[in-house]
Design a protein around this motif. Structure first.
Motif, mmCIF file in Angstrom:
data_model
loop_
_atom_site.group_PDB
_atom_site.id
_atom_site.type_symbol
_atom_site.label_atom_id
_atom_site.label_comp_id
_atom_site.label_asym_id
_atom_site.label_seq_id
_atom_site.Cartn_x
_atom_site.Cartn_y
_atom_site.Cartn_z
ATOM 1 N N ALA A 134 0.823 -1.206 0.000
ATOM 2 C CA ALA A 134 0.000 0.000 0.000
ATOM 3 C C ALA A 134 0.859 1.260 0.000
ATOM 4 N N ALA A 135 1.927 1.245 0.786
ATOM 5 C CA ALA A 135 2.816 2.404 0.844
ATOM 6 C C ALA A 135 3.469 2.663 -0.510
ATOM 7 N N ALA A 136 3.872 1.592 -1.192
ATOM 8 C CA ALA A 136 4.470 1.762 -2.518
ATOM 9 C C ALA A 136 3.459 2.351 -3.494
ATOM 10 N N ALA A 137 2.213 1.891 -3.414
ATOM 11 C CA ALA A 137 1.184 2.416 -4.310
ATOM 12 C C ALA A 137 0.980 3.913 -4.094
ATOM 13 N N LEU A 138 0.922 4.332 -2.838
ATOM 14 C CA LEU A 138 0.713 5.748 -2.543
ATOM 15 C C LEU A 138 1.939 6.586 -2.890
ATOM 16 N N ARG A 139 3.113 6.013 -2.688
ATOM 17 C CA ARG A 139 4.348 6.754 -2.936
ATOM 18 C C ARG A 139 4.585 6.985 -4.419
ATOM 19 N N TYR A 140 4.363 5.959 -5.226
ATOM 20 C CA TYR A 140 4.714 6.060 -6.641
ATOM 21 C C TYR A 140 3.534 6.417 -7.549
ATOM 22 N N PHE A 141 2.325 6.230 -7.060
ATOM 23 C CA PHE A 141 1.153 6.542 -7.872
ATOM 24 C C PHE A 141 0.143 7.341 -7.046
ATOM 25 N N PRO A 142 0.550 8.522 -6.564
ATOM 26 C CA PRO A 142 -0.341 9.292 -5.689
ATOM 27 C C PRO A 142 -1.552 9.865 -6.417
ATOM 28 N N GLY A 143 -1.477 9.948 -7.735
ATOM 29 C CA GLY A 143 -2.573 10.547 -8.485
ATOM 30 C C GLY A 143 -3.595 9.560 -8.994
ATOM 31 N N ALA A 144 -3.564 8.326 -8.519
ATOM 32 C CA ALA A 144 -4.511 7.320 -9.003
ATOM 33 C C ALA A 144 -5.947 7.750 -8.715
#
Length: 491
Positions: A41-51
């Motif tokens: 989850a942290a990786a998703a938020l860190r690298y794709f914050p604009g999803a």
């Protein structure tokens, strides 16, 4: 030297054993799953914050459990999360069942996922827990995601990828990022797996290092200087050219001399003190006109070679580049059976009809033969090993090295270097533009130059492959073999 945990390579089976041993030791296995899912989850938020929305695809095992944790963690941050599952999640067992129960998001059958612009897919379907082709419904989802160009974050491994071999099991996601835990797997480095994983992050979820190391294959690692640097001789203040070894490279006829010169110059650049091209008499003029720092010696036939070999200081040879693959190559190779030899290109092909003759010649004593086959040449020398689809590239290289009593460089963008004792290294520093004419000749020369200085065959092979990749990086895109030679640097 003790490698960091993140530098170890564990097969999927070995990693499963680590998980079981961790649980048996009293470690909270669900706590480990919680850390894994939170890391995703942290990786998703860190690298794709604009999803616009995070789409989590969960499978029927512990990889799916990681996905349920990740979905819950993402929702807790206020983002939009959609959840899709394979099979009936009510049938989940153990930690995966608990992760599903703790996830407040109601999921849908995975076949119903239709990609939308702004989606980020978190692939938690299979991870490393797959050993058969993906089901048709998952293959269809993979195809839809690829067609829509949706970015994918893979949990452990992209679903459909074999973690042991790096091969695709029918179909596989192409991830933009992969988050794995504790260590990498061979499939993260072997192709096409390396490309399908995208950027790889290894996250420590807290399993003690002693447990991980107890199940690691101590003979398998990535090819880095840590694996061989101590075995490569270094130049001291008292070093002179005779202490740094004498490398001999055999030349082809007057119309096939360039490959030998490439190898010879690469050997000199790699640190050999002296380098001589052994040339047919009718090619002496061509070679002499194009050589400066490289010496030249006429060798017409097997008899003249054996007479020259009376000089025992001649210990290391490269045979094959531009040489021709006929009877002369076989005779010369067998005459060198008590010396250190890098057999490349035509030299390998010369034994396609009777590879056992080559293996028998070098069967006794310490390893002194290095073979550098690409895919086709490997199949000519080891047809049964090459045809065995149950073996990974690493398995094949190890089996070949044991049979030939040789260090094997199984070439490719994911070259594997193997020794007869089972050691194997996967190389990952070679840029794609190394795939050019003459590149293999340069590699053979580098390896020969290191062996001439006294490096053991396996370490010379591994170091040579790594230095070859480094030279390719320095030479840059659009390199020619001449550029590559110029970029070779000694250790």
């Amino acid at each position: 030297m003790m490698l960091p945990l993140a530098d170890l390579l564990l097969t999927p089976d070995a990693m499963s054993a680590v998980d079981s041993a961790a649980a048996a030791s009293g470690i909270d296995s669900y706590g480990l799953m919680e850390k894994a899912g939170q890391a995703v989850a942290a990786a998703a938020l860190r690298y794709f914050p604009g999803a616009i929305r995070y789409v989590v695809l969960c499978g029927p095992g512990n990889n799916g459990g990681d996905g349920y944790v990740a979905a819950r963690a993402l929702q807790q941050t206020g983002t939009t999360v959609r959840l899709f599952h394979l099979g009936d999640p009510q049938q989940l067992k153990g930690d995966a069942a608990r992760a599903f129960a703790d996830c407040p998001i109601e999921g849908e059958a995975i076949g119903g996922y239709l990609p939308q612009a702004g989606d980020i897919v978190i692939d938690a379907i299979f991870g490393a827990g797959l050993s058969r082709p993906v089901p048709d419904d998952i293959a269809a989802v993979i195809a839809r995601v690829a067609a829509a160009g949706i970015p994918v974050i893979a949990v452990d491994l992209p679903s459909g990828l074999d973690g042991r071999s790096g091969q695709v099991l029918g179909a596989a996601f192409r991830a933009m990022r992969t988050v794995t835990f504790m260590t990498r797997k061979p499939g993260h480095l072997l192709l096409p797996g390396r490309e399908l994983c995208g950027e790889l992050e290894v996250f420590d979820i807290g399993i003690p290092g002693r447990i991980v190391r107890a199940h690691a294959d101590d003979l398998l690692a990535e090819n880095t200087p840590a694996q061989w640097y101590a075995a490569i001789p270094s130049a001291g203040a008292e070093t002179h050219k005779y202490k740094r070894g004498h490398l001999i490279v055999f030349s082809g006829g007057p119309n096939a001399t360039g490959a030998a010169r490439m190898s010879a110059m690469a050997g000199l650049k790699a640190g050999a003190g002296l380098v001589t091209i052994a040339s047919p008499p009718d090619a002496l003029g061509v070679n002499a006109g194009l050589l400066t720092a490289i010496m030249l010696h006429a060798v017409e036939d097997e008899a003249s070679l054996r007479a020259w070999l009376a000089d025992r200081r001649l210990s290391t040879f490269v045979l094959g580049p531009g040489f021709g693959s006929g009877e002369k190559a076989r005779q010369f190779c067998l005459a060198l059976a008590d010396r250190h030899l890098v057999l490349d290109a035509d030299g390998i092909t010369a034994f396609r009809d009777d590879p056992q003759q080559l293996f028998d010649a070098f069967a006794e004593g310490p390893t002194r033969l290095v073979l550098t086959p690409h895919e086709g040449e490997f199949g000519r020398l080891f047809p049964d090993i090459a045809a065995d689809e149950t073996l990974s590239k690493t398995d094949k290289a190890r089996a070949a090295a044991a049979r030939a009593n040789a260090a094997i460089i199984y070439k490719g963008a994911d070259s594997v270097i193997a020794a007869p004792d089972g050691r194997a290294l996967i190389n990952a520093n070679a840029p794609p533009w190394l795939a050019t004419a003459g590149s293999g000749d340069v590699l053979a020369g580098i390896v020969g130059g290191l062996m001439a200085q006294g490096a053991p065959a396996f370490e010379a092979a591994a170091a040579g492959v790594w230095l070859h990749g480094l030279a390719g990086q320095h030479a840059g895109k659009g390199l020619t073999a001449e550029d590559l030679v110029a970029a070779v640097k000694p250790l």
